[in-house]
Design a protein around this motif. Sequence first.
Motif, PDB file in Angstrom:
ATOM      1  N   ARG A   1      -4.084 -45.362 -14.272  1.00 52.72           N
ATOM      2  CA  ARG A   1      -3.802 -44.302 -13.518  1.00 52.72           C
ATOM      3  C   ARG A   1      -5.271 -43.714 -13.532  1.00 52.72           C
ATOM      4  O   ARG A   1      -5.274 -42.511 -12.835  1.00 52.72           O
ATOM      5  CB  ARG A   1      -2.351 -44.019 -13.691  1.00 52.72           C
ATOM      6  N   GLN A   2      -5.377 -43.308 -14.959  1.00 53.30           N
ATOM      7  CA  GLN A   2      -6.384 -42.399 -15.007  1.00 53.30           C
ATOM      8  C   GLN A   2      -7.562 -43.006 -14.375  1.00 53.30           C
ATOM      9  O   GLN A   2      -7.670 -41.438 -13.507  1.00 53.30           O
ATOM     10  CB  GLN A   2      -6.477 -41.959 -15.829  1.00 53.30           C
ATOM     11  N   VAL A   3      -7.850 -43.627 -14.074  1.00 50.86           N
ATOM     12  CA  VAL A   3      -9.550 -43.717 -13.662  1.00 50.86           C
ATOM     13  C   VAL A   3      -8.633 -44.050 -12.418  1.00 50.86           C
ATOM     14  O   VAL A   3      -9.863 -43.336 -11.193  1.00 50.86           O
ATOM     15  CB  VAL A   3      -9.447 -45.530 -13.595  1.00 50.86           C
ATOM     16  N   GLN A   4      -7.212 -43.957 -11.486  1.00 48.67           N
ATOM     17  CA  GLN A   4      -7.056 -44.347  -9.830  1.00 48.67           C
ATOM     18  C   GLN A   4      -6.683 -42.893  -9.458  1.00 48.67           C
ATOM     19  O   GLN A   4      -7.488 -42.450  -8.299  1.00 48.67           O
ATOM     20  CB  GLN A   4      -5.507 -44.794  -9.827  1.00 48.67           C
ATOM     21  N   GLY A   5      -7.038 -41.688 -10.830  1.00 52.18           N
ATOM     22  CA  GLY A   5      -7.053 -40.362  -9.529  1.00 52.18           C
ATOM     23  C   GLY A   5      -8.405 -39.828 -10.266  1.00 52.18           C
ATOM     24  O   GLY A   5      -8.531 -39.161 -10.148  1.00 52.18           O
ATOM     25  N   LEU A   6      -9.803 -40.745 -10.057  1.00 60.18           N
ATOM     26  CA  LEU A   6     -11.085 -39.519 -10.524  1.00 60.18           C
ATOM     27  C   LEU A   6     -11.289 -39.684  -8.890  1.00 60.18           C
ATOM     28  O   LEU A   6     -11.059 -40.853  -8.304  1.00 60.18           O
ATOM     29  CB  LEU A   6     -11.722 -40.917 -11.093  1.00 60.18           C
ATOM     30  N   PRO A   7     -12.116 -38.890  -8.430  1.00 58.15           N
ATOM     31  CA  PRO A   7     -12.756 -39.502  -7.269  1.00 58.15           C
ATOM     32  C   PRO A   7     -13.575 -40.122  -7.098  1.00 58.15           C
ATOM     33  O   PRO A   7     -13.936 -40.475  -7.725  1.00 58.15           O
ATOM     34  CB  PRO A   7     -13.222 -37.381  -7.401  1.00 58.15           C
ATOM     35  N   ASP A   8     -13.831 -39.771  -5.166  1.00 61.28           N
ATOM     36  CA  ASP A   8     -14.843 -41.535  -5.049  1.00 61.28           C
ATOM     37  C   ASP A   8     -14.078 -42.205  -5.941  1.00 61.28           C
ATOM     38  O   ASP A   8     -15.446 -43.459  -5.668  1.00 61.28           O
ATOM     39  CB  ASP A   8     -15.704 -40.769  -4.591  1.00 61.28           C
ATOM     40  N   THR A   9     -13.159 -43.129  -6.507  1.00 67.74           N
ATOM     41  CA  THR A   9     -13.083 -44.552  -6.691  1.00 67.74           C
ATOM     42  C   THR A   9     -12.065 -45.575  -6.095  1.00 67.74           C
ATOM     43  O   THR A   9     -10.950 -45.229  -5.313  1.00 67.74           O
ATOM     44  CB  THR A   9     -12.602 -43.801  -8.337  1.00 67.74           C
ATOM     45  N   GLN A  10     -12.638 -46.584  -5.510  1.00 67.69           N
ATOM     46  CA  GLN A  10     -11.649 -47.316  -5.565  1.00 67.69           C
ATOM     47  C   GLN A  10     -11.429 -48.513  -6.963  1.00 67.69           C
ATOM     48  O   GLN A  10     -12.085 -49.173  -7.348  1.00 67.69           O
ATOM     49  CB  GLN A  10     -12.769 -47.959  -4.322  1.00 67.69           C
ATOM     50  N   MET A  11     -10.409 -49.316  -6.259  1.00 65.34           N
ATOM     51  CA  MET A  11      -9.614 -50.170  -7.737  1.00 65.34           C
ATOM     52  C   MET A  11      -8.659 -51.206  -6.156  1.00 65.34           C
ATOM     53  O   MET A  11      -8.102 -50.373  -6.030  1.00 65.34           O
ATOM     54  CB  MET A  11      -8.719 -49.272  -8.664  1.00 65.34           C
ATOM     55  N   PHE A  12      -8.725 -52.364  -7.286  1.00 63.19           N
ATOM     56  CA  PHE A  12      -8.259 -53.625  -6.575  1.00 63.19           C
ATOM     57  C   PHE A  12      -8.522 -54.971  -7.490  1.00 63.19           C
ATOM     58  O   PHE A  12      -9.241 -54.938  -7.727  1.00 63.19           O
ATOM     59  CB  PHE A  12      -8.464 -53.094  -5.013  1.00 63.19           C
ATOM     60  N   VAL A  13      -7.575 -55.878  -7.112  1.00 63.72           N
ATOM     61  CA  VAL A  13      -7.171 -57.130  -7.410  1.00 63.72           C
ATOM     62  C   VAL A  13      -8.209 -58.170  -6.494  1.00 63.72           C
ATOM     63  O   VAL A  13      -7.841 -57.542  -5.455  1.00 63.72           O
ATOM     64  CB  VAL A  13      -6.266 -57.507  -7.881  1.00 63.72           C
ATOM     65  N   ASN A  14      -9.431 -58.847  -6.483  1.00 55.56           N
ATOM     66  CA  ASN A  14      -9.346 -59.578  -5.720  1.00 55.56           C
ATOM     67  C   ASN A  14      -9.034 -61.473  -6.311  1.00 55.56           C
ATOM     68  O   ASN A  14     -10.260 -61.493  -7.445  1.00 55.56           O
ATOM     69  CB  ASN A  14     -10.877 -59.105  -5.794  1.00 55.56           C
ATOM     70  N   CYS A  15      -8.381 -61.960  -5.187  1.00 56.95           N
ATOM     71  CA  CYS A  15      -8.273 -63.002  -5.560  1.00 56.95           C
ATOM     72  C   CYS A  15      -9.310 -64.002  -4.827  1.00 56.95           C
ATOM     73  O   CYS A  15      -9.330 -64.161  -3.637  1.00 56.95           O
ATOM     74  CB  CYS A  15      -7.468 -63.943  -5.491  1.00 56.95           C
ATOM     75  N   ILE A  16     -10.192 -65.414  -5.346  1.00 58.30           N
ATOM     76  CA  ILE A  16     -11.508 -66.034  -5.000  1.00 58.30           C
ATOM     77  C   ILE A  16     -10.741 -67.051  -5.320  1.00 58.30           C
ATOM     78  O   ILE A  16     -10.596 -67.634  -6.036  1.00 58.30           O
ATOM     79  CB  ILE A  16     -12.793 -65.719  -5.325  1.00 58.30           C
ATOM     80  N   TRP A  17     -10.870 -67.844  -3.722  1.00 50.51           N
ATOM     81  CA  TRP A  17      -9.972 -69.826  -3.927  1.00 50.51           C
ATOM     82  C   TRP A  17     -10.583 -69.979  -2.773  1.00 50.51           C
ATOM     83  O   TRP A  17     -10.644 -69.801  -1.732  1.00 50.51           O
ATOM     84  CB  TRP A  17      -8.448 -69.042  -3.030  1.00 50.51           C
ATOM     85  N   TYR A  18     -11.216 -71.252  -3.497  1.00 48.36           N
ATOM     86  CA  TYR A  18     -12.479 -72.094  -2.438  1.00 48.36           C
ATOM     87  C   TYR A  18     -11.211 -73.431  -2.415  1.00 48.36           C
ATOM     88  O   TYR A  18     -10.623 -74.069  -3.395  1.00 48.36           O
ATOM     89  CB  TYR A  18     -13.377 -72.354  -3.429  1.00 48.36           C
ATOM     90  N   SER A  19     -11.159 -73.973  -1.453  1.00 46.22           N
ATOM     91  CA  SER A  19     -10.388 -75.492  -1.088  1.00 46.22           C
ATOM     92  C   SER A  19     -10.539 -76.184  -0.770  1.00 46.22           C
ATOM     93  O   SER A  19     -11.566 -76.061   0.934  1.00 46.22           O
ATOM     94  CB  SER A  19      -9.278 -74.598  -0.794  1.00 46.22           C
TER      95      SER A  19
END
Length: 190
Positions: A137-155
């Motif tokens: 939450r502290q990092v999410q509160g930093l200005p101009d910061t984006q955060m996400f989980v990315n799942c990569i899936w090859y099939s």
Amino acid sequence: MALFSGFFPLYCNCVIEPFAFIENYSLFRSLMVSEKPLGSRYTPLDANTPKSGRTCCKLVIYPSCSVEEITEILGIAPSSHESQNIGQIIVNSRGRQRTAKLTCWCLTSDDIVASLDVRHHLDWLLQKLEGAEDQLRQVQGLPDTQMFVNCIWYSRHVKGPTLWPEQMAALSRLNLECSFDIYWDYDEDD
């Protein structure tokens, strides 16, 4: 507050990585949709069935500060091969150089979790983030910061990846969106 850790080995016979037992059992039970999670599940866990040719999950942070500052706040070391500071010279596997245009802090299950089931990779990532809710939450509160989980899936198969409600609830509690990069690799002989 503990999230959950290691609930997959409790419900399947495949062990990908030695997870700790559930630290906060009552929290875990409150996340359960059913007393028997596999009883109503359409997609049981299977580390070896080739639902995908390759998969991984990563926490990606594009901060306004350095990789080292994010590491200090989170208390978690990033995956060094995918993290970079703005202006850093990056040399790829072919020896080509480029200058990083963005700072990127990344923690990935790639080359760590051997399963072909994306849920094992996401469970590993959520276990790594356990206990770091306030720091996230502290990092999410930093200005101009984006955060996400990315799942990569090859099939090479028709069915796609699946998430379970417990994982979606954990992502929600961490205020993390989850994206999927899906790549279909069909062979004309298939």
